[in-house]
Design a protein around this motif. Sequence first.
Motif, PDB file in Angstrom:
ATOM      1  N   LEU A  39       7.151  -2.926  -0.084  1.00  0.00           N
ATOM      2  CA  LEU A  39       6.506  -3.684  -1.156  1.00  0.00           C
ATOM      3  C   LEU A  39       6.846  -3.057  -2.503  1.00  0.00           C
ATOM      4  O   LEU A  39       6.152  -2.166  -2.985  1.00  0.00           O
ATOM      5  CB  LEU A  39       4.987  -3.700  -0.952  1.00  0.00           C
ATOM      6  CG  LEU A  39       4.479  -4.349   0.338  1.00  0.00           C
ATOM      7  CD1 LEU A  39       2.949  -4.259   0.406  1.00  0.00           C
ATOM      8  CD2 LEU A  39       4.940  -5.795   0.458  1.00  0.00           C
ATOM      9  N   ASP A  40       7.918  -3.512  -3.108  1.00  0.00           N
ATOM     10  CA  ASP A  40       8.339  -2.976  -4.399  1.00  0.00           C
ATOM     11  C   ASP A  40       7.310  -3.318  -5.475  1.00  0.00           C
ATOM     12  O   ASP A  40       6.774  -4.429  -5.523  1.00  0.00           O
ATOM     13  CB  ASP A  40       9.693  -3.555  -4.801  1.00  0.00           C
ATOM     14  CG  ASP A  40      10.826  -3.071  -3.902  1.00  0.00           C
ATOM     15  OD1 ASP A  40      10.651  -2.014  -3.263  1.00  0.00           O
ATOM     16  OD2 ASP A  40      11.859  -3.760  -3.820  1.00  0.00           O
ATOM     17  N   VAL A  42       4.357  -2.216  -5.862  1.00  0.00           N
ATOM     18  CA  VAL A  42       2.969  -2.255  -5.388  1.00  0.00           C
ATOM     19  C   VAL A  42       2.485  -0.834  -5.136  1.00  0.00           C
ATOM     20  O   VAL A  42       3.183  -0.026  -4.523  1.00  0.00           O
ATOM     21  CB  VAL A  42       2.849  -3.097  -4.101  1.00  0.00           C
ATOM     22  CG1 VAL A  42       1.430  -3.025  -3.545  1.00  0.00           C
ATOM     23  CG2 VAL A  42       3.242  -4.547  -4.375  1.00  0.00           C
ATOM     24  N   THR A  44      -0.014   1.019  -3.025  1.00  0.00           N
ATOM     25  CA  THR A  44      -0.799   0.762  -1.826  1.00  0.00           C
ATOM     26  C   THR A  44      -1.720   1.940  -1.531  1.00  0.00           C
ATOM     27  O   THR A  44      -1.270   3.081  -1.436  1.00  0.00           O
ATOM     28  CB  THR A  44       0.111   0.517  -0.612  1.00  0.00           C
ATOM     29  OG1 THR A  44       0.957  -0.619  -0.873  1.00  0.00           O
ATOM     30  CG2 THR A  44      -0.711   0.245   0.640  1.00  0.00           C
ATOM     31  N   ALA A 209       6.248  -8.195   6.487  1.00  0.00           N
ATOM     32  CA  ALA A 209       6.457  -7.745   5.107  1.00  0.00           C
ATOM     33  C   ALA A 209       6.972  -8.874   4.229  1.00  0.00           C
ATOM     34  O   ALA A 209       6.574  -8.997   3.065  1.00  0.00           O
ATOM     35  CB  ALA A 209       7.418  -6.558   5.080  1.00  0.00           C
ATOM     36  N   ARG A 213       5.219 -10.230   0.911  1.00  0.00           N
ATOM     37  CA  ARG A 213       5.933 -10.206  -0.375  1.00  0.00           C
ATOM     38  C   ARG A 213       5.931 -11.587  -1.027  1.00  0.00           C
ATOM     39  O   ARG A 213       5.682 -11.717  -2.228  1.00  0.00           O
ATOM     40  CB  ARG A 213       7.371  -9.715  -0.185  1.00  0.00           C
ATOM     41  CG  ARG A 213       7.522  -8.223  -0.004  1.00  0.00           C
ATOM     42  CD  ARG A 213       8.962  -7.782  -0.189  1.00  0.00           C
ATOM     43  NE  ARG A 213       9.849  -8.393   0.798  1.00  0.00           N
ATOM     44  CZ  ARG A 213      10.157  -7.840   1.974  1.00  0.00           C
ATOM     45  NH1 ARG A 213       9.632  -6.681   2.307  1.00  0.00           N
ATOM     46  NH2 ARG A 213      10.986  -8.447   2.804  1.00  0.00           N
ATOM     47  N   LEU A 216       2.438 -12.336  -2.373  1.00  0.00           N
ATOM     48  CA  LEU A 216       2.121 -11.587  -3.584  1.00  0.00           C
ATOM     49  C   LEU A 216       2.885 -12.122  -4.789  1.00  0.00           C
ATOM     50  O   LEU A 216       2.359 -12.153  -5.905  1.00  0.00           O
ATOM     51  CB  LEU A 216       2.425 -10.100  -3.377  1.00  0.00           C
ATOM     52  CG  LEU A 216       1.568  -9.373  -2.333  1.00  0.00           C
ATOM     53  CD1 LEU A 216       1.973  -7.908  -2.256  1.00  0.00           C
ATOM     54  CD2 LEU A 216       0.084  -9.502  -2.638  1.00  0.00           C
TER      55      LEU A 216
END
Length: 221
Positions: A39-40, A42, A44, A209, A213, A216
Amino acid sequence: MPGLRMAYRVWGPAGGRALVALHGGGATGATWSGLAGGLDGVRTYAPDLRGFGATDRPGRYGLELMRDDLLAFLDALALPRVTVLGHSSGAVSAYLFAQAHPERVAALVLAEPPPPVPLGLRLPDPPAVDPPYDWAARTAVLAELNDPPPDWWERLTQITSPTLLVAGGAASHLPQCELARMAERIAAARLARIDGGHAVHTARPAEFAQVVRDFLASTAG
């Protein structure tokens, strides 16, 4: 909860979009390491929930207590508004939180959330060696999943954030028709199916993922 010491992991850039990920029964926050790496942009945060991993084992357990722990966690880290992601029982605490505190939830991801209907789940036998959690936490959570308060279902309509519900398909032990009904009851929800079973985030990590992505990218941080 004040006085509860919660262990947590953090991945991603300090200025990134804040996402808090809640693990399911038998796991810890470490279960999200693979997803976080994909998740670039982001940031977490993955806590160990009460009774699990390195977090305190206070002896009192329940999904609403874990919901309240999440509020205390966000306040302690000065995170006013976040994306909340949960798997299994962690997803239940996530949607309970979104019901109670909609102003704190920018977006919601529910991976194989046990629906708030009687499920008849059987508790597995206690492990032969000490597990990385308090066995009492597992039994308390399962009891709630099998006999949830009726208002949990009624209050699904109070979730106002954009919501992604990921169903694991026929290999899951959860009733997929009830997951679809949940998605219909949440006003801003979309339903995605990935045929990976209940542990969809680890069984099909790349596909999971990708849908996260994409979701988001379509929502505000």
